[in-house]
Motif scaffolding. Structure first.
Motif, PDB file in Angstrom:
ATOM      1  N   THR A   6       1.569   8.935  -5.401  1.00 27.54           N
ATOM      2  CA  THR A   6       0.998   7.585  -5.414  1.00 27.54           C
ATOM      3  C   THR A   6       1.105   6.971  -6.808  1.00 27.54           C
ATOM      4  OG1 THR A   6      -0.539   8.196  -3.655  1.00 27.54           O
ATOM      5  CG2 THR A   6      -1.115   6.261  -4.965  1.00 27.54           C
ATOM      6  N   GLU A   7       0.756   7.738  -7.826  1.00 23.81           N
ATOM      7  CA  GLU A   7       0.809   7.238  -9.207  1.00 23.81           C
ATOM      8  C   GLU A   7       2.235   6.893  -9.627  1.00 23.81           C
ATOM      9  OE1 GLU A   7      -1.186  10.279 -11.437  1.00 23.81           O
ATOM     10  OE2 GLU A   7      -3.099   9.844 -10.450  1.00 23.81           O
ATOM     11  N   SER A  23      -1.261  -2.832  -5.244  1.00 25.77           N
ATOM     12  CA  SER A  23      -2.627  -2.489  -4.855  1.00 25.77           C
ATOM     13  C   SER A  23      -2.590  -1.168  -4.102  1.00 25.77           C
ATOM     14  CB  SER A  23      -3.244  -3.589  -3.989  1.00 25.77           C
ATOM     15  OG  SER A  23      -2.502  -3.762  -2.811  1.00 25.77           O
ATOM     16  N   ARG A  24      -3.756  -0.600  -3.982  1.00 26.79           N
ATOM     17  CA  ARG A  24      -3.888   0.653  -3.226  1.00 26.79           C
ATOM     18  C   ARG A  24      -4.822   0.434  -2.050  1.00 26.79           C
ATOM     19  NH1 ARG A  24      -4.145   5.930  -7.046  1.00 26.79           N
ATOM     20  NH2 ARG A  24      -2.523   5.354  -8.524  1.00 26.79           N
ATOM     21  N   LEU A  26       6.705   0.441  -9.194  1.00 26.29           N
ATOM     22  CA  LEU A  26       6.608  -0.915  -8.656  1.00 26.29           C
ATOM     23  C   LEU A  26       6.112  -1.900  -9.711  1.00 26.29           C
ATOM     24  CD1 LEU A  26       5.212  -0.236  -5.060  1.00 26.29           C
ATOM     25  CD2 LEU A  26       7.582  -0.693  -5.749  1.00 26.29           C
ATOM     26  N   LYS A  27       5.168  -1.469 -10.543  1.00 16.49           N
ATOM     27  CA  LYS A  27       4.687  -2.337 -11.627  1.00 16.49           C
ATOM     28  C   LYS A  27       5.807  -2.600 -12.633  1.00 16.49           C
ATOM     29  CE  LYS A  27      -0.243  -1.316 -11.489  1.00 16.49           C
ATOM     30  NZ  LYS A  27      -1.375  -0.702 -12.198  1.00 16.49           N
ATOM     31  N   ILE A  66       0.833  -0.439  -2.044  1.00 16.51           N
ATOM     32  CA  ILE A  66       1.423  -1.648  -1.474  1.00 16.51           C
ATOM     33  C   ILE A  66       1.965  -2.504  -2.618  1.00 16.51           C
ATOM     34  CG2 ILE A  66       0.989  -3.728  -0.117  1.00 16.51           C
ATOM     35  CD1 ILE A  66      -1.409  -2.093   1.119  1.00 16.51           C
ATOM     36  N   GLY A  67       3.241  -2.846  -2.557  1.00 19.25           N
ATOM     37  CA  GLY A  67       3.867  -3.683  -3.572  1.00 19.25           C
ATOM     38  C   GLY A  67       4.178  -5.055  -3.011  1.00 19.25           C
TER      39      GLY A  67
END
Length: 72
Positions: free
Chosen positions: A26-27, A41-42, A33-34, A53-54
């Motif tokens: 997840t990280e 968001s998660r 994505l960032k 979610i991107g």
């Protein structure tokens, strides 16, 4: 681009991701994505289990597109 994808996959398969141990994946997905300019968001689906979610927007008044989510 192909090399970038291979590097990402290489990093992903090295991370333990059995049930309840997905935080590392997840990280990594969130960080990537960032880096490419997405709003991230998660979404918690179970304790210690989250979707990433991107989203990306196109211009003033443009559409927002949910590019994908990771649930491992």
């Amino acid at each position: 681009m192909e090399q970038e994808i291979l590097e990402m996959l290489s990093q992903l398969v090295k991370i333990p991701s059995m049930d309840g141990q997905e935080a590392g994946v997840t990280e990594l997905v969130e960080k990537y994505l960032k880096e490419i300019g997405m709003e991230v968001s998660r979404q918690e689906v179970l304790p210690n289990r989250e979707n990433v979610i991107g989203k990306i927007s196109f211009g003033n008044g443009g559409k927002t597109v949910e590019i994908g989510r990771a649930h491992v």
